[in-house]
Design a protein around this motif. Structure first.
Motif, PDB file in Angstrom:
ATOM      1  N   SER A 236      -8.936   5.680   8.836  1.00 23.57           N
ATOM      2  CA  SER A 236      -9.024   7.116   9.074  1.00 23.57           C
ATOM      3  C   SER A 236      -9.409   7.880   7.807  1.00 23.57           C
ATOM      4  O   SER A 236      -8.833   7.654   6.742  1.00 23.57           O
ATOM      5  CB  SER A 236      -7.679   7.642   9.578  1.00 23.57           C
ATOM      6  N   PRO A 237     -10.341   8.832   7.921  1.00 24.53           N
ATOM      7  CA  PRO A 237     -10.701   9.657   6.771  1.00 24.53           C
ATOM      8  C   PRO A 237      -9.603  10.662   6.404  1.00 24.53           C
ATOM      9  O   PRO A 237      -9.693  11.312   5.372  1.00 24.53           O
ATOM     10  CB  PRO A 237     -11.971  10.374   7.228  1.00 24.53           C
ATOM     11  N   LEU A 238      -8.562  10.769   7.219  1.00 22.78           N
ATOM     12  CA  LEU A 238      -7.464  11.694   6.931  1.00 22.78           C
ATOM     13  C   LEU A 238      -6.487  11.140   5.893  1.00 22.78           C
ATOM     14  O   LEU A 238      -5.708  11.893   5.317  1.00 22.78           O
ATOM     15  CB  LEU A 238      -6.688  12.002   8.211  1.00 22.78           C
ATOM     16  N   PHE A 239      -6.540   9.825   5.676  1.00 21.98           N
ATOM     17  CA  PHE A 239      -5.548   9.190   4.816  1.00 21.98           C
ATOM     18  C   PHE A 239      -6.195   8.526   3.604  1.00 21.98           C
ATOM     19  O   PHE A 239      -7.302   8.024   3.661  1.00 21.98           O
ATOM     20  CB  PHE A 239      -4.760   8.130   5.597  1.00 21.98           C
ATOM     21  N   GLU A 240      -5.438   8.512   2.523  1.00 22.11           N
ATOM     22  CA  GLU A 240      -5.806   7.780   1.314  1.00 22.11           C
ATOM     23  C   GLU A 240      -4.835   6.603   1.214  1.00 22.11           C
ATOM     24  O   GLU A 240      -3.620   6.807   1.181  1.00 22.11           O
ATOM     25  CB  GLU A 240      -5.650   8.693   0.107  1.00 22.11           C
ATOM     26  N   VAL A 241      -5.355   5.387   1.204  1.00 21.58           N
ATOM     27  CA  VAL A 241      -4.520   4.204   1.123  1.00 21.58           C
ATOM     28  C   VAL A 241      -4.803   3.525  -0.206  1.00 21.58           C
ATOM     29  O   VAL A 241      -5.938   3.157  -0.512  1.00 21.58           O
ATOM     30  CB  VAL A 241      -4.805   3.230   2.294  1.00 21.58           C
ATOM     31  N   GLU A 242      -3.755   3.393  -1.014  1.00 25.63           N
ATOM     32  CA  GLU A 242      -3.890   2.837  -2.353  1.00 25.63           C
ATOM     33  C   GLU A 242      -3.104   1.533  -2.450  1.00 25.63           C
ATOM     34  O   GLU A 242      -1.925   1.495  -2.095  1.00 25.63           O
ATOM     35  CB  GLU A 242      -3.328   3.858  -3.350  1.00 25.63           C
TER      36      GLU A 242
ATOM     37  N   TYR B 157       0.818  -1.202   0.000  1.00 21.85           N
ATOM     38  CA  TYR B 157       0.000   0.000   0.000  1.00 21.85           C
ATOM     39  C   TYR B 157       0.857   1.259   0.000  1.00 21.85           C
ATOM     40  O   TYR B 157       1.926   1.290   0.598  1.00 21.85           O
ATOM     41  CB  TYR B 157      -0.894   0.017   1.252  1.00 21.85           C
ATOM     42  N   ARG B 158       0.352   2.282  -0.669  1.00 18.26           N
ATOM     43  CA  ARG B 158       0.940   3.616  -0.618  1.00 18.26           C
ATOM     44  C   ARG B 158      -0.016   4.471   0.200  1.00 18.26           C
ATOM     45  O   ARG B 158      -1.226   4.458  -0.037  1.00 18.26           O
ATOM     46  CB  ARG B 158       1.106   4.187  -2.018  1.00 18.26           C
ATOM     47  N   VAL B 159       0.515   5.206   1.166  1.00 16.46           N
ATOM     48  CA  VAL B 159      -0.310   5.989   2.092  1.00 16.46           C
ATOM     49  C   VAL B 159      -0.043   7.476   1.869  1.00 16.46           C
ATOM     50  O   VAL B 159       1.102   7.918   1.899  1.00 16.46           O
ATOM     51  CB  VAL B 159       0.016   5.619   3.561  1.00 16.46           C
TER      52      VAL B 159
ATOM     53  N   GLY C  22       2.994   1.363  13.975  1.00 15.49           N
ATOM     54  CA  GLY C  22       2.006   2.209  14.640  1.00 15.49           C
ATOM     55  C   GLY C  22       1.112   2.969  13.686  1.00 15.49           C
ATOM     56  O   GLY C  22       0.392   3.887  14.094  1.00 15.49           O
ATOM     57  N   PHE C  23       1.115   2.606  12.407  1.00 13.82           N
ATOM     58  CA  PHE C  23       0.310   3.300  11.406  1.00 13.82           C
ATOM     59  C   PHE C  23      -0.902   2.493  10.947  1.00 13.82           C
ATOM     60  O   PHE C  23      -1.470   2.762   9.898  1.00 13.82           O
ATOM     61  CB  PHE C  23       1.165   3.647  10.181  1.00 13.82           C
ATOM     62  N   GLY C  24      -1.324   1.520  11.718  1.00  9.63           N
ATOM     63  CA  GLY C  24      -2.441   0.666  11.330  1.00  9.63           C
ATOM     64  C   GLY C  24      -3.744   1.407  11.129  1.00  9.63           C
ATOM     65  O   GLY C  24      -4.596   0.990  10.340  1.00  9.63           O
ATOM     66  N   GLU C  25      -3.932   2.533  11.806  1.00 12.71           N
ATOM     67  CA  GLU C  25      -5.183   3.287  11.702  1.00 12.71           C
ATOM     68  C   GLU C  25      -5.359   3.994  10.360  1.00 12.71           C
ATOM     69  O   GLU C  25      -6.452   4.482  10.066  1.00 12.71           O
ATOM     70  CB  GLU C  25      -5.286   4.302  12.839  1.00 12.71           C
ATOM     71  N   VAL C  26      -4.313   4.051   9.532  1.00 13.12           N
ATOM     72  CA  VAL C  26      -4.472   4.719   8.238  1.00 13.12           C
ATOM     73  C   VAL C  26      -5.550   4.045   7.399  1.00 13.12           C
ATOM     74  O   VAL C  26      -6.171   4.681   6.553  1.00 13.12           O
ATOM     75  CB  VAL C  26      -3.145   4.801   7.439  1.00 13.12           C
TER      76      VAL C  26
ATOM     77  N   CYS D  66       3.696  10.981   0.182  1.00 13.20           N
ATOM     78  CA  CYS D  66       3.260   9.724   0.757  1.00 13.20           C
ATOM     79  C   CYS D  66       4.206   9.311   1.878  1.00 13.20           C
ATOM     80  O   CYS D  66       5.295   9.859   2.036  1.00 13.20           O
ATOM     81  CB  CYS D  66       3.135   8.641  -0.301  1.00 13.20           C
ATOM     82  N   LEU D  67       3.766   8.350   2.651  1.00 12.60           N
ATOM     83  CA  LEU D  67       4.525   7.859   3.791  1.00 12.60           C
ATOM     84  C   LEU D  67       5.684   7.004   3.286  1.00 12.60           C
ATOM     85  O   LEU D  67       5.482   6.056   2.529  1.00 12.60           O
ATOM     86  CB  LEU D  67       3.598   7.037   4.687  1.00 12.60           C
TER      87      LEU D  67
END
Length: 70
Positions: A60-66, A7-9, A53-57, A19-20
């Motif tokens: 969360s509506p703050l992040f786009e996970v592709e 995934y790209r965050v 620690g980034f499992g909530e991405v 992105c992250l």
């Protein structure tokens, strides 16, 4: 053998659409518009994100996970 999904965050609404990224040398996470360089990873497995620690991405509506190839 099936590969793990990667995934790209991105943070939604961020101007440069960074992105992250994980820097393998410094073992640090940061945001960047450059996705991949020799020692930096721009796509991650769910397990890698959760362990950092980034499992909530994913929720969360703050992040786009592709989902990406990789």
């Amino acid at each position: 053998v099936e590969k793990e999904k990667r995934y790209r965050v991105r943070i939604k609404g961020v101007y440069y659409n960074g992105c992250l990224i994980f820097d393998k040398i410094n073992k640090k996470w940061f945001l960047s518009s450059i996705y991949e360089i020799d020692h930096q990873m721009g796509s991650h497995t769910r397990k890698e994100l959760e362990q950092a620690g980034f499992g909530e991405v994913f929720n969360s509506p703050l992040f786009e996970v592709e989902e990406v190839e990789g």
